[in-house]
Design a protein around this motif. Structure first.
Motif, PDB file in Angstrom:
ATOM      1  N   LEU A 606       0.824  -1.144  -0.077  1.00 15.00           N
ATOM      2  CA  LEU A 606      -0.057   0.155  -0.050  1.00 15.00           C
ATOM      3  C   LEU A 606       0.858   1.179   0.056  1.00 15.00           C
ATOM      4  N   ASN A 629      -6.790   7.007   2.516  1.00 14.58           N
ATOM      5  CA  ASN A 629      -7.612   5.826   1.826  1.00 14.58           C
ATOM      6  C   ASN A 629      -8.100   4.743   2.625  1.00 14.58           C
ATOM      7  N   TYR A 631      -9.035   0.850   2.212  1.00 13.06           N
ATOM      8  CA  TYR A 631      -8.644   0.003   1.359  1.00 13.06           C
ATOM      9  C   TYR A 631      -9.548  -1.350   1.561  1.00 13.06           C
ATOM     10  N   GLU A 640      -6.346  -6.024  -4.036  1.00 14.57           N
ATOM     11  CA  GLU A 640      -7.235  -4.828  -3.840  1.00 14.57           C
ATOM     12  C   GLU A 640      -8.558  -5.012  -4.460  1.00 14.57           C
ATOM     13  N   HIS A 643     -11.129   0.990  -2.945  1.00 17.78           N
ATOM     14  CA  HIS A 643     -10.433   1.849  -2.204  1.00 17.78           C
ATOM     15  C   HIS A 643     -11.403   3.026  -2.266  1.00 17.78           C
TER      16      HIS A 643
END
Length: 713
Positions: A606, A629, A631, A640, A643
């Protein structure tokens, strides 16, 4: 001789009688000098005031109110109609700072004999220019705006036929230009680009002047501000510029909201303004000082040749920037302004960024129940983050607000029967509230600040404080059940499971206490500091440590199990669901560890560290990142999913209720996001920092750093 003696006797008798007469008279009060006490004037309210004209370089100033270091300093903006009015207010102490162009500065400095602190804050790189009509038959007027550099730009055209006209607003200048009432006018963005797009052509060169921060210490002289207040605002300005460089979309959105603009308007308005970072300013301080002096001298010479000499003491143009050394600014990267095309700002409903996913979920198995009639932060001993619910899914209204008498410093929990709420306070008290009304039922004193979330079972609530004291308190009357000492600061939320109270201390000791009497079942040293709570799955207790290792222990006897080395310190409470522990790490990665043996199932890079407890719900896990953010990550493979951007970093533990994820951000907002549809359900703004909330019966209970707990429904 006898006659003479007789006369002396008569005189003596007369004098004696007079003395007796006056002695018998009442004495008159002797006048005394009375000091006339002047009435004491009330101390002026502590607030920082900017004098503004509505120019583009002033737009970021309003976002200073969101900077964490200025939360205790009210910021006010005083509209001014002209540069002259603004300078009078500055020099008389009615405002503290103005942002002046070099034109305005060159005109004002010689006239006002006041001590100033100033520094170049931005370079105009085409933000303002003269534009005009191609029709030579229009009246030979060129308009300029107050406080800008338009007058100098107009004189630079060197057209003897043109006459100068001062106008108060860019809207008025644009309207007169379109109507053919003037031949040209000086405009700044976004009006400049709009005029060019409508066919008006540029005249002469665009502005390349400095925009200057000017302070006259009026607040200090009147007792309204301290010297540190002034320096703190300047430091916050450069912190804001750093955020503008590192988080342009987020910062521009904050600037837009504080100025009541659409997000897309901010990069257009700031186009052609290059703001200086602290590093640029300090590294080029001498050059910028000389540039500022040269620009002001050139303006004074230009006006003198045009028959408009500047009065006053011209020597005051010899400014210096030596005072900046008191700020202790360190070097930073330059701050370029992104163009509008480079910085789209999505609407909140569209901000979640979905990512495709494939494959099954090897961890999609039933979770481990904590067992027992307990409530605790994170919802259960595994700290999945799922609260009783049902969820609050729409924009809430306040049901009640309860004053605590001190700042809430822990997450809030409810009792198992849902009748009470418990929250730790900065003054060392555990507060018990009636969940229906918010009334404070009792307080239990622990002696030191309470930052660990309490835990509750049956008729008792357990609490720990910074001194290492741990207590069990009767829920009914707030009386002590038992109290013990476990060492140094207790960190992270308390965890209850199977009749045991599990906790970690900062010095790196993991302890299991018997809930019945507080006796120690076992205690293990990890050899490293711990800053987060523990999570339990079955007989396994998982602890994250600062020495870059995650460790496991037997819940039954404390026997050490596996330990797994990661890339950096782990500062967040782990979250366990279906045999997988999700751990945030200082190496800017999120790890999925198999609880059975500690092996790494996956890791997800990240942009920044995850320092708060995640939420595991269904197939996914949600983490709050310091890059501002939230996520959503697939627990099966670490991919992912989507987000969502918040204005500031998320550092408090996440929670969920139903299919809604709740996150509190350092922008003092609570965000509610749909777990399935990825949409923003609502966001709620408070006036101060927030702690992790509790959600039950579609009501959200929110501790606020202003000393209150609020119920929202």
């Amino acid at each position: 001789m006898k006659k003479f003696l007789f006369l002396l006797v008569l005189l003596a008798m007369a004098a004696g009688g007079a003395w007796l007469y006056f002695k018998g008279m009442p004495m008159r009060n002797k006048p005394t000098s009375v000091a006339t006490a002047l009435p004491s004037l009330p101390k002026p309210a502590r607030e920082f005031r900017f004098g503004v004209l509505g120019r583009p370089s002033e737009l970021p100033l309003r976002a200073l109110s969101r900077m964490p270091d200025l939360q205790d300093l009210p910021i006010k903006f005083i509209p001014c109609t002209s540069p002259a009015e603004r300078w009078l207010m500055l020099t008389s102490g009615q405002v503290d700072v103005i942002v002046a162009s070099t034109d305005e500065l060159a005109s004002a400095l010689p006239r006002y004999e006041v001590d100033l602190n100033l520094f170049p804050m931005a370079l105009q790189n085409g933000n303002e220019q003269v534009v005009g009509s191609k029709d030579g038959a229009t009246p030979p007027w060129v308009a300029y705006l107050p406080g800008g550099v338009g007058q100098g730009l107009a004189l630079d055209l060197k057209d003897p036929q043109l006459k100068l006209l001062s106008l108060q607003s860019p809207e008025k200048a644009t309207a007169m230009l379109k109507a053919g009432q003037i031949r040209a006018c000086s405009l700044w963005n976004p009006y400049l680009d709009q005029a060019k797009s409508q066919g008006f052509e540029p005249k002469g060169q665009p502005a390349n002047n400095l925009e200057v921060w000017v302070s006259a210490h009026g607040g200090i002289q009147t007792g309204r501000l301290s010297e540190e207040d002034e320096l703190k605002v300047v430091r916050a300005w450069f912190d804001l510029m750093r955020q503008l460089a590192e988080q342009p979309e987020l910062t521009q959105r904050a600037i837009a909201e504080e100025n009541e603009l659409q997000p897309a308007q901010v990069p257009v308005s700031l186009k052609g303004l290059d703001f200086y970072s602290a590093g640029n300013l300090m590294a080029n301080r001498l050059k910028l000082r000389d540039d500022l002096r040269t620009q002001m001298r050139d303006k004074v010479n230009l006006w003198s040749l045009a028959g408009q000499p500047v009065g006053g003491n011209i020597e005051r143009l010899q400014v210096d920037l030596d005072w900046l050394s008191a700020l202790g600014l360190d070097g930073e990267a330059p701050v370029p302004m992104p163009s509008p095309a480079d910085s789209p700002t999505p609407a909140p409903e569209d901000s979640a960024t979905p990512i495709s996913r494939t494959g099954g979920d090897p961890f999609d198995r039933p979770g481990v129940s904590s067992g027992g009639n307990t409530t605790q932060a994170g919802g259960n001993a595994s700290h999945t983050g799922v609260l009783p619910g049902p969820a609050l899914t729409s924009e809430p209204k306040q049901l009640w607000s309860s004053t605590m008498g001190s700042e809430p410093t822990s997450p809030i929990i409810a009792s198992p029967d849902g009748s009470q709420l418990f929250v730790g306070l900065d003054d060392g008290n555990l507060a018990c509230l009636d969940r229906t009304s918010g009334r404070v039922i009792w307080k239990y004193p622990m002696g030191e600040r309470i930052r660990s979330a309490p835990a509750c079972h049956d008729s008792y609530v357990e609490v720990a404080c910074d001194s290492g004291a741990v207590a069990s308190v009767n829920r009914a009357d707030g009386q002590k059940h038992w109290q013990v000492q476990v060492g140094s600061d207790v960190v992270g939320p308390l965890t209850e499971d199977g009749g045991a109270l599990l906790l970690a201390s900062y010095e790196g000791i993991v302890t299991s206490l018997d809930l019945n009497d507080g006796s120690t079942r076992w205690s293990q040293e990890t050899g490293a500091n711990i800053t987060a709570g523990l999570a339990v799955a079955g007989d396994t207790v998982v602890a994250c440590c600062i020495d870059k290792k995650v460790r496991s222990f037997s819940k039954t006897d404390g026997k050490p199990g596996w330990q797994t080395a990661l890339g950096d310190a782990c500062r967040a409470t782990p979250c366990i669901e279906s045999g997988l522990a999700t751990v945030g790490c200082g190496d800017k990665k999120v790890y999925g560890l198999r609880v059975s043996d500690g092996t790494i199932a996956w890791k997800r890079p990240l942009p920044d560290e995850v320092a708060c407890a995640p939420v595991a719900l269904g197939r996914n896990v949600w983490v709050g990142c310091k890059d501002n953010n939230l996520y959503c990550i697939d627990r099966a493979n670490g991919d992912e999913v989507w987000h969502y951007p918040t204005r500031e970093r998320i550092t408090n533990d996440l929670v969920a209720a139903g299919d809604t994820i709740y996150a509190v951000s350092q922008d003092m907002r609570l965000y509610a996001l749909g777990a399935a549809d990825h949409k923003l359900r609502f966001k709620n703004k408070q006036a101060n920092w927030l702690q992790t909330p509790w959600v039950q019966d579609s009501i959200l209970y929110l501790p606020v750093a202003d000393g209150s707990v609020k119920a929202l429904k």
